[in-house]
Design a protein around this motif. Structure first.
Motif, mmCIF file in Angstrom:
data_model
loop_
_atom_site.group_PDB
_atom_site.id
_atom_site.type_symbol
_atom_site.label_atom_id
_atom_site.label_comp_id
_atom_site.label_asym_id
_atom_site.label_seq_id
_atom_site.Cartn_x
_atom_site.Cartn_y
_atom_site.Cartn_z
ATOM 1 N N UNK A 64 0.845 -1.197 0.000
ATOM 2 C CA UNK A 64 0.000 0.000 0.000
ATOM 3 C C UNK A 64 0.881 1.249 0.000
ATOM 4 N N UNK A 65 1.867 1.271 0.886
ATOM 5 C CA UNK A 65 2.721 2.454 1.042
ATOM 6 C C UNK A 65 3.516 2.768 -0.225
ATOM 7 N N UNK A 66 3.974 1.753 -0.926
ATOM 8 C CA UNK A 66 4.744 2.009 -2.145
ATOM 9 C C UNK A 66 3.824 2.410 -3.297
ATOM 10 N N UNK A 67 2.588 1.932 -3.269
ATOM 11 C CA UNK A 67 1.615 2.278 -4.311
ATOM 12 C C UNK A 67 1.053 3.678 -4.097
ATOM 13 N N UNK A 107 12.670 0.189 3.674
ATOM 14 C CA UNK A 107 13.577 1.289 3.306
ATOM 15 C C UNK A 107 13.305 1.774 1.885
ATOM 16 N N UNK A 108 12.934 0.852 1.016
ATOM 17 C CA UNK A 108 12.608 1.218 -0.365
ATOM 18 C C UNK A 108 11.390 2.142 -0.396
ATOM 19 N N UNK A 109 10.398 1.854 0.433
ATOM 20 C CA UNK A 109 9.210 2.703 0.525
ATOM 21 C C UNK A 109 9.605 4.110 0.954
ATOM 22 N N UNK A 110 10.508 4.199 1.916
ATOM 23 C CA UNK A 110 10.965 5.516 2.376
ATOM 24 C C UNK A 110 11.612 6.303 1.239
ATOM 25 N N UNK A 111 12.353 5.625 0.398
ATOM 26 C CA UNK A 111 12.973 6.302 -0.750
ATOM 27 C C UNK A 111 11.905 6.766 -1.729
ATOM 28 N N UNK A 112 10.911 5.920 -1.984
ATOM 29 C CA UNK A 112 9.831 6.275 -2.911
ATOM 30 C C UNK A 112 9.067 7.493 -2.391
ATOM 31 N N UNK A 113 8.897 7.583 -1.084
ATOM 32 C CA UNK A 113 8.175 8.715 -0.508
ATOM 33 C C UNK A 113 8.880 10.043 -0.780
ATOM 34 N N UNK A 114 10.198 10.042 -0.688
ATOM 35 C CA UNK A 114 10.953 11.274 -0.889
ATOM 36 C C UNK A 114 12.350 10.927 -1.407
ATOM 37 N N UNK A 115 12.462 10.712 -2.722
ATOM 38 C CA UNK A 115 13.742 10.272 -3.286
ATOM 39 C C UNK A 115 14.899 11.233 -3.018
ATOM 40 N N UNK A 116 14.645 12.518 -3.110
ATOM 41 C CA UNK A 116 15.726 13.494 -2.940
ATOM 42 C C UNK A 116 16.294 13.450 -1.524
ATOM 43 N N UNK A 117 15.427 13.350 -0.551
ATOM 44 C CA UNK A 117 15.878 13.359 0.841
ATOM 45 C C UNK A 117 16.333 11.977 1.310
ATOM 46 N N UNK A 118 15.607 10.929 0.921
ATOM 47 C CA UNK A 118 15.855 9.605 1.483
ATOM 48 C C UNK A 118 16.688 8.676 0.610
ATOM 49 N N UNK A 119 16.917 9.056 -0.640
ATOM 50 C CA UNK A 119 17.675 8.187 -1.538
ATOM 51 C C UNK A 119 19.049 7.836 -1.001
ATOM 52 N N UNK A 120 19.828 8.844 -0.706
ATOM 53 C CA UNK A 120 21.177 8.594 -0.186
ATOM 54 C C UNK A 120 21.135 7.978 1.203
ATOM 55 N N UNK A 121 20.154 8.376 1.992
ATOM 56 C CA UNK A 121 20.068 7.901 3.376
ATOM 57 C C UNK A 121 19.810 6.399 3.450
ATOM 58 N N UNK A 122 18.932 5.879 2.579
ATOM 59 C CA UNK A 122 18.497 4.485 2.706
ATOM 60 C C UNK A 122 18.981 3.552 1.598
ATOM 61 N N UNK A 123 19.658 4.065 0.594
ATOM 62 C CA UNK A 123 20.087 3.231 -0.528
ATOM 63 C C UNK A 123 20.880 2.009 -0.048
#
Length: 162
Positions: A64-67, A107-123
């Motif tokens: 649900x969260x990723x969708x 962690x992937x969901x967190x990146x999808x929510x905000x790629x700019x902020x969370x991409x580097x943090x959770x990759x």
């Protein structure tokens, strides 16, 4: 002149109709997913020692969260998933590969929510969890699929930035 105006009106009305149908089509899918999560939560409460309801609850909540990464219910779904994963970690005979897969998905969901902020943090967290899941169980199809989707998404993002 009136022909062009009426043609323009017909186009706007058609566009509006298509948009409203699209929005209406999303609402049942979203509520269906929320209903499924609610049912799984009840099943999980009735079977506190069972792993499968926790696994399905986490998986459906994260799906649900990723969708719908920006829906009002998304943070609650992520919290549900985190709780289910934590409960799975407390069960000795839980499949560690599945737990790593779900944690990577979280962690992937967190990146999808905000790629700019969370991409580097959770990759790194995403990659390490999927790699560990596949090391523990090379036949974990969900881990393979999610890892592939993640790599494709990251490639698309880096291609856009070029």
């Amino acid at each position: 002149m009136t022909f062009q105006i009426s043609k323009h009106r017909v186009f706007v009305i058609a566009l509006f109709m298509m948009a409203s149908v699209s929005i209406q089509a999303q609402q049942p899918a979203q509520s269906d997913m929320l209903n499924s999560v609610a049912k799984l939560k009840r099943i999980e409460a009735m079977q506190p020692d069972s792993i499968q309801p926790k696994y399905q609850l986490a998986l459906q909540s994260l799906s649900f969260a990723v969708t719908y990464p920006h829906a009002p219910q998304t943070e609650n779904m992520i919290a549900e998933a985190e709780q289910a994963i934590a409960k799975m970690e407390q069960i000795k005979h839980a499949d560690q590969s599945d737990i790593c897969t779900l944690r990577g998905f979280l962690y992937m969901v967190r990146i999808v929510q905000n790629p700019a902020q969370n991409g580097q943090r959770y990759y790194i967290d995403v990659m390490q969890n999927y790699e560990k899941a596949l090391k523990l169980n090379p036949n974990n199809q969900l881990a393979k699929q999610l890892q592939q989707k993640f790599l494709e998404g990251m490639k698309q993002q880096t291609d856009k930035q070029k």
